[in-house]
Design a protein around this motif. Structure first.
Motif, short mmCIF file in Angstrom:
data_model
loop_
_atom_site.label_atom_id
_atom_site.label_comp_id
_atom_site.label_asym_id
_atom_site.label_seq_id
_atom_site.Cartn_x
_atom_site.Cartn_y
_atom_site.Cartn_z
N LEU A 27 18.13 15.53 3.44
CA LEU A 27 17.49 14.84 2.15
C LEU A 27 18.31 14.83 1.19
O LEU A 27 19.11 15.69 1.04
N LYS A 28 18.27 13.76 0.31
CA LYS A 28 18.87 13.80 -1.09
C LYS A 28 17.48 13.66 -2.05
O LYS A 28 16.83 12.67 -2.16
N ILE A 29 17.31 14.69 -2.90
CA ILE A 29 16.41 14.81 -3.82
C ILE A 29 16.73 14.82 -5.19
O ILE A 29 17.44 15.84 -5.48
N VAL A 30 16.16 13.97 -6.13
CA VAL A 30 16.71 13.89 -7.50
C VAL A 30 15.81 13.72 -8.31
O VAL A 30 15.14 12.63 -8.45
N ALA A 31 16.04 14.36 -9.69
CA ALA A 31 15.23 14.05 -10.73
C ALA A 31 15.80 14.76 -11.97
O ALA A 31 16.91 15.81 -11.82
N PRO A 32 15.71 14.44 -13.18
CA PRO A 32 16.27 14.99 -14.35
C PRO A 32 16.14 16.30 -14.40
O PRO A 32 14.81 16.97 -14.09
N GLY A 33 16.94 17.47 -14.96
CA GLY A 33 16.96 18.73 -14.95
C GLY A 33 15.64 19.25 -15.99
O GLY A 33 15.27 20.09 -15.73
N LEU A 34 15.35 18.13 -16.82
CA LEU A 34 14.01 18.31 -17.68
C LEU A 34 12.79 17.90 -17.26
O LEU A 34 11.92 17.98 -18.07
N SER A 35 12.75 17.33 -16.19
CA SER A 35 11.59 16.71 -15.69
C SER A 35 10.49 17.98 -15.05
O SER A 35 10.93 18.64 -14.54
N VAL A 78 14.23 23.99 6.79
CA VAL A 78 14.60 22.94 5.95
C VAL A 78 16.11 22.97 5.92
O VAL A 78 16.78 24.25 5.64
N GLU A 79 17.05 22.08 5.91
CA GLU A 79 18.48 22.39 6.00
C GLU A 79 19.28 21.12 5.78
O GLU A 79 18.65 19.89 5.74
N LYS A 80 20.36 21.39 5.46
CA LYS A 80 21.46 20.21 5.20
C LYS A 80 20.81 19.33 4.16
O LYS A 80 21.07 18.13 4.31
N SER A 81 20.34 19.79 2.86
CA SER A 81 20.10 18.58 2.06
C SER A 81 20.40 18.94 0.55
O SER A 81 20.91 20.13 0.43
N VAL A 82 20.58 18.00 -0.05
CA VAL A 82 20.88 18.22 -1.77
C VAL A 82 19.70 17.97 -2.36
O VAL A 82 18.97 16.96 -2.33
N ILE A 83 19.59 18.88 -3.53
CA ILE A 83 18.26 18.76 -4.08
C ILE A 83 18.84 19.08 -5.71
O ILE A 83 19.24 20.46 -5.97
N GLY A 84 18.33 18.33 -6.44
CA GLY A 84 18.64 18.45 -7.95
C GLY A 84 17.38 17.99 -8.74
O GLY A 84 17.26 16.76 -8.63
N THR A 85 16.62 18.95 -9.37
CA THR A 85 15.20 18.54 -10.03
C THR A 85 15.29 19.33 -11.45
O THR A 85 15.96 19.97 -11.77
N GLY A 86 13.91 19.35 -11.80
CA GLY A 86 13.56 19.95 -13.05
C GLY A 86 12.79 21.11 -12.68
O GLY A 86 12.27 22.00 -13.65
#
Length: 355
Positions: free
Chosen positions: A137-145, A161-169
């Protein structure tokens, strides 16, 4: 515009297809049980939520997309789920949808290859489910959300849960109560608050977490790396937890146990752990392994083991840990409160406070 849903039940397991294109979808629940042994959902287009919170009037405000009581469900595709959460982030998180996609009471679940963007709160929530695999999976949200956890797992067992890129607030992955046998591997986490066990025991509740394994993952400029967090006054345990072969790049708190968690506001909650009843009202943290962890800390608190003053953290095992400063002016340290265990192999910084 509603998505075009195509069933191919005549040639095999039923398949619901969201084709290429952009589709506005109102809050929706797909509820089982289904009469078919397997169910497929293929998302090739972009599914977007209403961007006005007023569209939820008269509708359960905690839901957007939910799959409930479906067994052998496979959700995949090259498409995108976009919660358009910007207007939700401006108001209280108490009235936001709790997850862009919620899987509740599901078993033998597969979620693969999707992209989730700007959820209202959690991107993906796994509740009361068993035998779950989440991959690529690719999971994205702004760092301040606020509260935009990538994946939240609660009341669930046998989860991978494996092989995923996650960047969120918030937490890239968060693990709540009543969780057993979770394997997390090959995660790229950042921005965000790291991978967290907890928070556990809020409002004096009982919580249990056992057999959680986090391996071969990378953390980039997160506020925490691998974290266990509990509220004061809770009951239960967090045990059998292993963090192995992880790398930290410019992380504030690479290794942290926080048994004084209080909605992320230091000092907001009074210290209750030294009161006479505290031994019966403490989440007991034990049998936690930290092995082959390395990287850089951007604060002096490279290792923080802040355990209850009435009930120690027991059987903390450190083996081959090397955390250096990302700023030559800072000298990384290890800090402890009532932490018991042992260390072997090369350990930097030294954990002289470990009892």
């Amino acid at each position: 515009m509603n998505p075009e849903l195509i069933s191919s039940a005549t040639t095999g397991p039923p398949t619901m297809v969201v084709p290429k294109g952009t589709f506005l979808v109102m809050p929706t629940t797909f509820k089982g049980p289904c009469k078919f042994q397997k169910v497929f959902v293929q998302i090739e287009g972009t599914v977007i939520a209403p961007n006005d919170p007023r569209k939820w009037r008269g509708i359960d405000p905690t839901l957007w997309l939910q799959f409930e009581s479906v067994s052998k469900l496979n959700v995949s595709g090259s498409g995108e789920i976009n919660g358009r959460g910007q207007n939700w982030w401006k108001q209280s998180c108490k009235i936001s949808p709790k997850a862009a996609i919620k899987f509740a009471d599901c078993s033998d679940l597969w979620v693969t290859n999707l992209r989730s963007v700007d959820s209202q709160q959690f991107h993906i929530s796994i509740l009361n489910s068993q035998r779950v695999t989440i991959s690529n999976l690719k999971i994205v949200a702004p760092g301040l959300s606020p509260n935009t956890d990538g994946i939240h797992i609660q009341n669930s067992q046998h989860v991978r849960v494996e092989k995923s890129v996650i960047g969120t607030g918030d937490d890239c992955i968060s693990i709540g109560t009543s969780v057993y046998d979770v394997h997390i591997e090959q995660i790229a986490c950042g921005p965000g608050h790291g991978i967290s066990i907890g928070s556990l025991g809020k409002y004096g509740t009982e919580a249990t977490v056992e057999d959680v394994f986090v391996r071969f993952s990378n953390f980039y400029e997160t506020t925490n790396g691998v974290r266990i967090k509990t509220w004061q006054g809770g009951k239960g345990f967090a045990r059998g937890i292993s963090f192995e072969h992880c790398n930290f790049t410019n992380v504030d708190n690479p290794i942290i146990i926080d048994q004084y968690y209080c909605d992320g506001v230091p000092g907001k909650c009074k210290n209750q752990t030294i009161r006479f009843y505290a031994k019966k009202n403490t989440i007991r943290v034990s049998n936690v392994t930290y092995s082959n962890l390395q990287g850089t800390s951007r604060t002096p608190a490279a290792i923080s083991l802040n355990c209850s003053q009435s009930v120690p953290c027991n059987l903390l095992q450190f083996d081959m840990v090397n955390l250096i400063s990302s700023d030559h002016k800072i000298n990384p340290q290890a800090y402890c409160i009532n932490a018991h265990g042992n260390a072997k192999g090369f350990i930097n910084p030294k954990i002289s406070c470990l009892q």
